[in-house]
Design an enzyme around this catalytic site. Structure first.
Site, PDB file in Angstrom:
ATOM      1  N   ARG A  97     -11.823   1.903  -8.560  1.00 32.52           N
ATOM      2  CA  ARG A  97     -11.110   3.099  -8.844  1.00 32.52           C
ATOM      3  C   ARG A  97     -11.458   3.683 -10.113  1.00 32.52           C
ATOM      4  O   ARG A  97     -11.780   3.200 -11.089  1.00 32.52           O
ATOM      5  CB  ARG A  97      -9.662   2.607  -8.517  1.00 32.52           C
ATOM      6  CG  ARG A  97      -9.122   2.131  -7.470  1.00 32.52           C
ATOM      7  CD  ARG A  97      -7.743   1.822  -7.199  1.00 32.52           C
ATOM      8  NE  ARG A  97      -7.338   1.731  -5.903  1.00 32.52           N
ATOM      9  CZ  ARG A  97      -6.395   1.835  -4.972  1.00 32.52           C
ATOM     10  NH1 ARG A  97      -5.260   2.402  -5.860  1.00 32.52           N
ATOM     11  NH2 ARG A  97      -6.051   1.420  -3.824  1.00 32.52           N
TER      12      ARG A  97
ATOM     13  N   TRP B 219       2.729   8.072  -2.407  1.00 26.99           N
ATOM     14  CA  TRP B 219       3.974   8.233  -2.721  1.00 26.99           C
ATOM     15  C   TRP B 219       4.298   9.392  -4.143  1.00 26.99           C
ATOM     16  O   TRP B 219       4.769  10.223  -4.172  1.00 26.99           O
ATOM     17  CB  TRP B 219       4.706   6.932  -3.070  1.00 26.99           C
ATOM     18  CG  TRP B 219       5.952   6.875  -3.386  1.00 26.99           C
ATOM     19  CD1 TRP B 219       7.192   6.887  -2.449  1.00 26.99           C
ATOM     20  CD2 TRP B 219       6.914   7.243  -4.842  1.00 26.99           C
ATOM     21  NE1 TRP B 219       8.477   6.994  -3.108  1.00 26.99           N
ATOM     22  CE2 TRP B 219       8.206   7.120  -4.369  1.00 26.99           C
ATOM     23  CE3 TRP B 219       6.391   7.315  -5.850  1.00 26.99           C
ATOM     24  CZ2 TRP B 219       9.152   7.402  -5.247  1.00 26.99           C
ATOM     25  CZ3 TRP B 219       7.586   7.649  -6.769  1.00 26.99           C
ATOM     26  CH2 TRP B 219       8.861   7.605  -6.517  1.00 26.99           C
TER      27      TRP B 219
ATOM     28  N   ASP C  49       0.973  -1.182   0.128  1.00 29.40           N
ATOM     29  CA  ASP C  49       0.009  -0.074   0.029  1.00 29.40           C
ATOM     30  C   ASP C  49       1.044   1.352   0.117  1.00 29.40           C
ATOM     31  O   ASP C  49       1.910   1.167   0.564  1.00 29.40           O
ATOM     32  CB  ASP C  49      -1.003  -0.036   1.355  1.00 29.40           C
ATOM     33  CG  ASP C  49      -2.088   0.865   1.113  1.00 29.40           C
ATOM     34  OD1 ASP C  49      -2.464   1.287  -0.083  1.00 29.40           O
ATOM     35  OD2 ASP C  49      -2.826   1.274   1.884  1.00 29.40           O
ATOM     36  N   GLY C  50       0.273   2.294  -0.605  1.00 31.05           N
ATOM     37  CA  GLY C  50       1.054   3.531  -0.713  1.00 31.05           C
ATOM     38  C   GLY C  50       1.392   4.095  -1.912  1.00 31.05           C
ATOM     39  O   GLY C  50       2.199   5.156  -1.717  1.00 31.05           O
TER      40      GLY C  50
ATOM     41  N   HIS D 203       2.516   3.470  -8.907  1.00 26.18           N
ATOM     42  CA  HIS D 203       2.462   1.901  -9.366  1.00 26.18           C
ATOM     43  C   HIS D 203       3.610   1.553 -10.101  1.00 26.18           C
ATOM     44  O   HIS D 203       4.083   0.524  -9.840  1.00 26.18           O
ATOM     45  CB  HIS D 203       1.164   1.563 -10.053  1.00 26.18           C
ATOM     46  CG  HIS D 203      -0.306   1.907  -9.268  1.00 26.18           C
ATOM     47  ND1 HIS D 203      -0.365   1.443  -7.725  1.00 26.18           N
ATOM     48  CD2 HIS D 203      -1.411   2.594  -9.714  1.00 26.18           C
ATOM     49  CE1 HIS D 203      -1.463   2.128  -7.614  1.00 26.18           C
ATOM     50  NE2 HIS D 203      -2.147   2.709  -8.526  1.00 26.18           N
TER      51      HIS D 203
ATOM     52  N   ARG E 174      -5.177  -2.524   8.574  1.00 27.18           N
ATOM     53  CA  ARG E 174      -6.326  -3.437   8.479  1.00 27.18           C
ATOM     54  C   ARG E 174      -5.822  -4.436   7.287  1.00 27.18           C
ATOM     55  O   ARG E 174      -4.818  -4.368   6.492  1.00 27.18           O
ATOM     56  CB  ARG E 174      -7.506  -2.532   7.875  1.00 27.18           C
ATOM     57  CG  ARG E 174      -7.174  -1.717   6.915  1.00 27.18           C
ATOM     58  CD  ARG E 174      -8.483  -0.929   6.474  1.00 27.18           C
ATOM     59  NE  ARG E 174      -8.124  -0.048   5.442  1.00 27.18           N
ATOM     60  CZ  ARG E 174      -8.214   1.305   5.613  1.00 27.18           C
ATOM     61  NH1 ARG E 174      -8.398   1.725   6.867  1.00 27.18           N
ATOM     62  NH2 ARG E 174      -7.818   2.286   4.719  1.00 27.18           N
TER      63      ARG E 174
ATOM     64  N   GLU F 141       1.646 -13.451  12.006  1.00 25.30           N
ATOM     65  CA  GLU F 141       2.100 -12.544  12.886  1.00 25.30           C
ATOM     66  C   GLU F 141       1.905 -11.039  11.818  1.00 25.30           C
ATOM     67  O   GLU F 141       2.104 -11.214  10.671  1.00 25.30           O
ATOM     68  CB  GLU F 141       3.682 -12.666  13.309  1.00 25.30           C
ATOM     69  CG  GLU F 141       3.973 -13.768  14.147  1.00 25.30           C
ATOM     70  CD  GLU F 141       3.082 -13.476  15.553  1.00 25.30           C
ATOM     71  OE1 GLU F 141       2.895 -12.263  15.880  1.00 25.30           O
ATOM     72  OE2 GLU F 141       2.701 -14.320  16.005  1.00 25.30           O
TER      73      GLU F 141
ATOM     74  N   GLY G 238      -0.017   5.504  -4.423  1.00 28.36           N
ATOM     75  CA  GLY G 238      -0.791   6.759  -4.982  1.00 28.36           C
ATOM     76  C   GLY G 238      -0.266   7.672  -3.972  1.00 28.36           C
ATOM     77  O   GLY G 238       0.200   8.807  -4.623  1.00 28.36           O
TER      78      GLY G 238
ATOM     79  N   LEU H 285      11.343 -20.252  -5.254  1.00 26.65           N
ATOM     80  CA  LEU H 285      10.191 -19.384  -4.635  1.00 26.65           C
ATOM     81  C   LEU H 285       9.037 -19.531  -5.227  1.00 26.65           C
ATOM     82  O   LEU H 285       8.911 -19.349  -6.372  1.00 26.65           O
ATOM     83  CB  LEU H 285      10.647 -17.865  -4.651  1.00 26.65           C
ATOM     84  CG  LEU H 285      10.013 -16.744  -4.404  1.00 26.65           C
ATOM     85  CD1 LEU H 285       9.656 -16.924  -2.548  1.00 26.65           C
ATOM     86  CD2 LEU H 285      10.588 -15.372  -4.483  1.00 26.65           C
TER      87      LEU H 285
ATOM     88  N   SER I 148     -10.494  -7.533  -5.483  1.00 28.51           N
ATOM     89  CA  SER I 148     -11.843  -7.411  -6.209  1.00 28.51           C
ATOM     90  C   SER I 148     -12.331  -6.068  -6.110  1.00 28.51           C
ATOM     91  O   SER I 148     -13.287  -5.710  -6.900  1.00 28.51           O
ATOM     92  CB  SER I 148     -12.531  -8.342  -5.787  1.00 28.51           C
ATOM     93  OG  SER I 148     -12.455  -8.659  -4.123  1.00 28.51           O
TER      94      SER I 148
END
Ligand code: FPP
Length: 255
Positions: free
Chosen positions: A73, A27, A22-23, A39, A196, A209, A25, A133, A68
């Site tokens: 947006r 930034w 998140d973040g 993005h 959240r 965690e 936008g 991975l 979803s």
């Protein structure tokens, strides 16, 4: 690849790291640039995170790339994200494949354009044999969708006689969820300051965690990830047991 400081390399790493990136936008807005610029920058942090996981031997990385709810947006932002996904698939898949990364897309892929969906399926098919991975990318994904989907798949298994309804419990439902073949998520990180889960992996986060950091996603680098891993290593994971019991067990989720 760069060697790491010994102190961090010694810290217990998670087997499965899940991230809400998140973040982007904010930034971009702080730099008076369009959100899509954030993005694009976020993609660099994503690449650095994959490299970090390879270096640290973290076997599974799950990234929330498009929820979803993100369809709500503005159309130009959704369009820019779709273009970014297409370009990333063109540019990155061969290199990731070269590093032994297995790419998995989780979520309802049916909502994407045929072009994008086919490229996602091709990337999964191409990298299916890789083991270094698991890079799981959640697109058009929601934790509630995942639960409903698992219920639907289990109902189908019951209808065709593969599963007895009387036997339906946590253990028999688990294989129908996304990521069922991978270890449970043990560390969840959300960047960008919000605290959240936003309908991410609701079932899979049961004993994870949770770490929330203020850093905006495009600013995430190895040092930030080190900080999250150190925080994870400081946590006492009890899985319902007492502290005294944990001292004599392996610290694994009960089976
Ligand atoms: C959340 O930031 C980020 C997203 C909805 C998109 C995540 C996409 C990337 C990191 C791009 C690369 C991804 C792939 C798979 C190639 P936000 O827009 O909600 O930021 P804000 O909270 O500051 O508005």
């Amino acid at each position: 690849m760069n060697p790491e400081p010994a102190s961090v390399a010694c810290v217990r790493a998670p087997k499965h790291l899940a991230i809400v990136m998140d973040g982007n936008g904010r930034w971009a807005e702080r730099r008076h640039r369009p959100r899509s610029f954030g993005h694009r920058e976020g993609q660099k942090a994503l690449r650095a995170t994959v490299e970090y996981c390879l270096r640290r031997g973290i076997g599974s990385l799950t990234l929330f790339a498009f929820s979803s709810e993100n369809w709500l947006r503005p159309a130009d932002e959704v369009g820019a994200l779709m273009q970014l996904f297409l370009k990333a698939l063109d540019r990155e898949v061969d290199e990731l494949h070269g590093h032994g990364v297995r790419i998995e897309f989780i979520g309802d892929l049916s909502a994407f354009s045929t072009e994008l969906r086919e490229r996602m399926l091709r990337a999964m098919e191409k990298t299916r044999g890789n083991r270094a991975l698991f890079a799981n990318v959640a697109v058009n994904y929601g934790g509630r969708w995942d639960i409903a989907n698992a219920a639907r798949l289990a109902a189908a298994a019951i209808a065709n006689g593969e599963l007895a309804d009387a036997n339906l419990d946590e253990k028999s439902l688990a294989p129908f969820f996304a990521l069922a073949s991978q270890p449970p998520v043990d560390l969840f990180v959300r960047t960008g300051g919000e605290m959240r889960i936003s309908n991410f992996l609701l079932w899979q986060l049961a004993y994870a965690e949770l770490v929330f950091i203020d850093t905006l996603w495009p600013d995430v680098d190895a040092a930030v990830l080190d900080g999250c891993i150190e925080e994870f290593a400081r946590r006492e994971r009890r899985f319902g047991r007492t502290s005294a019991q944990v001292a004599i067990t392996t610290g694994q989720e009960p089976t």
